[in-house]
Design an enzyme around this catalytic site. Structure first.
Site, PDB file in Angstrom:
ATOM      1  N   ASP A  30      45.909  38.877 -11.453  1.00 32.81           N
ATOM      2  CA  ASP A  30      46.266  37.904 -10.420  1.00 32.81           C
ATOM      3  C   ASP A  30      45.012  37.525  -9.630  1.00 32.81           C
ATOM      4  O   ASP A  30      44.183  38.365  -9.284  1.00 32.81           O
ATOM      5  CB  ASP A  30      47.332  38.494  -9.485  1.00 32.81           C
ATOM      6  N   ASN A  85      59.545  36.898  -8.930  1.00 27.00           N
ATOM      7  CA  ASN A  85      59.990  36.022  -7.854  1.00 27.00           C
ATOM      8  C   ASN A  85      60.618  34.774  -8.473  1.00 27.00           C
ATOM      9  O   ASN A  85      60.071  34.208  -9.427  1.00 27.00           O
ATOM     10  CB  ASN A  85      58.809  35.625  -6.969  1.00 27.00           C
ATOM     11  N   GLY A  91      60.308  33.454  -3.230  1.00 29.34           N
ATOM     12  CA  GLY A  91      58.861  33.477  -3.037  1.00 29.34           C
ATOM     13  C   GLY A  91      58.063  32.994  -4.238  1.00 29.34           C
ATOM     14  O   GLY A  91      56.856  33.244  -4.320  1.00 29.34           O
ATOM     15  N   GLN A  92      58.711  32.282  -5.159  1.00 27.61           N
ATOM     16  CA  GLN A  92      57.993  31.794  -6.336  1.00 27.61           C
ATOM     17  C   GLN A  92      57.125  30.598  -5.969  1.00 27.61           C
ATOM     18  O   GLN A  92      57.612  29.641  -5.354  1.00 27.61           O
ATOM     19  CB  GLN A  92      58.992  31.391  -7.435  1.00 27.61           C
ATOM     20  N   HIS A  98      56.857  34.316 -14.622  1.00 26.73           N
ATOM     21  CA  HIS A  98      55.829  35.359 -14.670  1.00 26.73           C
ATOM     22  C   HIS A  98      56.362  36.629 -14.028  1.00 26.73           C
ATOM     23  O   HIS A  98      57.158  36.584 -13.088  1.00 26.73           O
ATOM     24  CB  HIS A  98      54.538  34.909 -13.973  1.00 26.73           C
ATOM     25  N   LEU A  99      55.896  37.734 -14.553  1.00 29.43           N
ATOM     26  CA  LEU A  99      56.271  39.053 -14.047  1.00 29.43           C
ATOM     27  C   LEU A  99      55.031  39.680 -13.418  1.00 29.43           C
ATOM     28  O   LEU A  99      53.976  39.744 -14.052  1.00 29.43           O
ATOM     29  CB  LEU A  99      56.799  39.895 -15.217  1.00 29.43           C
ATOM     30  N   HIS A 100      55.174  40.104 -12.161  1.00 25.25           N
ATOM     31  CA  HIS A 100      54.072  40.795 -11.489  1.00 25.25           C
ATOM     32  C   HIS A 100      54.150  42.284 -11.825  1.00 25.25           C
ATOM     33  O   HIS A 100      55.200  42.907 -11.658  1.00 25.25           O
ATOM     34  CB  HIS A 100      54.190  40.683  -9.968  1.00 25.25           C
TER      35      HIS A 100
HETATM   36  P1  AMP Z   1      54.637  33.802  -7.375  1.00 23.25           P
HETATM   37  O1  AMP Z   1      54.374  33.634  -5.914  1.00 23.25           O
HETATM   38  O2  AMP Z   1      55.594  34.888  -7.732  1.00 23.25           O
HETATM   39  O3  AMP Z   1      54.987  32.466  -8.028  1.00 23.25           O
HETATM   40  O4  AMP Z   1      53.268  34.286  -8.006  1.00 23.25           O
HETATM   41  C1  AMP Z   1      52.256  33.423  -8.404  1.00 23.25           C
HETATM   42  C2  AMP Z   1      51.006  34.256  -8.496  1.00 23.25           C
HETATM   43  O5  AMP Z   1      50.075  33.562  -9.284  1.00 23.25           O
HETATM   44  C3  AMP Z   1      50.344  34.542  -7.152  1.00 23.25           C
HETATM   45  O6  AMP Z   1      50.273  35.944  -6.963  1.00 23.25           O
HETATM   46  C4  AMP Z   1      48.961  33.890  -7.299  1.00 23.25           C
HETATM   47  O7  AMP Z   1      47.966  34.659  -6.680  1.00 23.25           O
HETATM   48  C5  AMP Z   1      48.788  33.844  -8.801  1.00 23.25           C
HETATM   49  N1  AMP Z   1      47.933  32.797  -9.313  1.00 23.25           N
HETATM   50  C6  AMP Z   1      47.987  31.478  -9.043  1.00 23.25           C
HETATM   51  N2  AMP Z   1      47.066  30.817  -9.772  1.00 23.25           N
HETATM   52  C7  AMP Z   1      46.434  31.743 -10.531  1.00 23.25           C
HETATM   53  C8  AMP Z   1      45.389  31.702 -11.491  1.00 23.25           C
HETATM   54  N3  AMP Z   1      44.780  30.563 -11.821  1.00 23.25           N
HETATM   55  N4  AMP Z   1      44.988  32.860 -12.069  1.00 23.25           N
HETATM   56  C9  AMP Z   1      45.584  34.028 -11.731  1.00 23.25           C
HETATM   57  N5  AMP Z   1      46.583  34.134 -10.844  1.00 23.25           N
HETATM   58  C10 AMP Z   1      46.998  33.015 -10.243  1.00 23.25           C
END
Ligand code: AMP
Ligand code: ZN
Length: 112
Positions: A30, A85, A91-92, A98-100
């Site tokens: 991330d 999310n 919070g998306q 995507h899975l954190h």
């Molecule tokens: P969410 O808020 O669950 O949609 O998570 C999106 C995540 O993507 C956030 O934690 C961002 O920091 C991450 N993110 C956004 N753009 C990039 C990128 N280009 N490379 C890596 N992570 C990213």
């Protein structure tokens, strides 16, 4: 999806170091890590969110990829958290499923 940043990462249009890469999913760090380990696991196919998934194979591929990343990073002993999310209140911020995978510190509960 041609204007989706995570599609561009998955198809190599945006050069990215992959933590994990198989035929269905990729994983990468991330950009804005919330823990010492913060990896995103995404399907190569575009799904806007978890709510858009209509194929149980996607869950199999995503979860298998995530567990493989956790194993490869040696996270089983201390533990980790997986988060998806979904939508505005979830919070998306990036509209590609995507899975954190978070680890490396004590993670609070409940989440904010
Ligand atoms: P969410 O808020 O669950 O949609 O998570 C999106 C995540 O993507 C956030 O934690 C961002 O920091 C991450 N993110 C956004 N753009 C990039 C990128 N280009 N490379 C890596 N992570 C990213
Ligand atoms: Zn996409």
């Amino acid at each position: 999806m041609s204007d989706c940043i995570f599609c561009k990462i998955a198809n190599g249009e945006i050069p990215t170091d992959f933590v994990y890469n198989d035929d269905k999913v990729v994983a990468f760090k991330d950009l804005n890590p919330q823990a010492p380990v913060h990896v995103l696991i995404i399907p190569k196919a575009h799904y806007t969110s978890s709510a858009a998934v209509d194929d149980r194979g996607v869950w199999s591929d995503l979860m298998t990829g995530a567990v493989n990343v956790a194993r490869e990073l040696g996270l089983e002993k201390d533990g980790y958290r997986m988060v998806i999310n979904t939508g505005e209140q979830g919070g998306q911020t990036v509209p590609h499923l995507h899975l954190h995978l978070l680890a490396g510190r004590n993670l609070g509960w409940p989440p904010g």
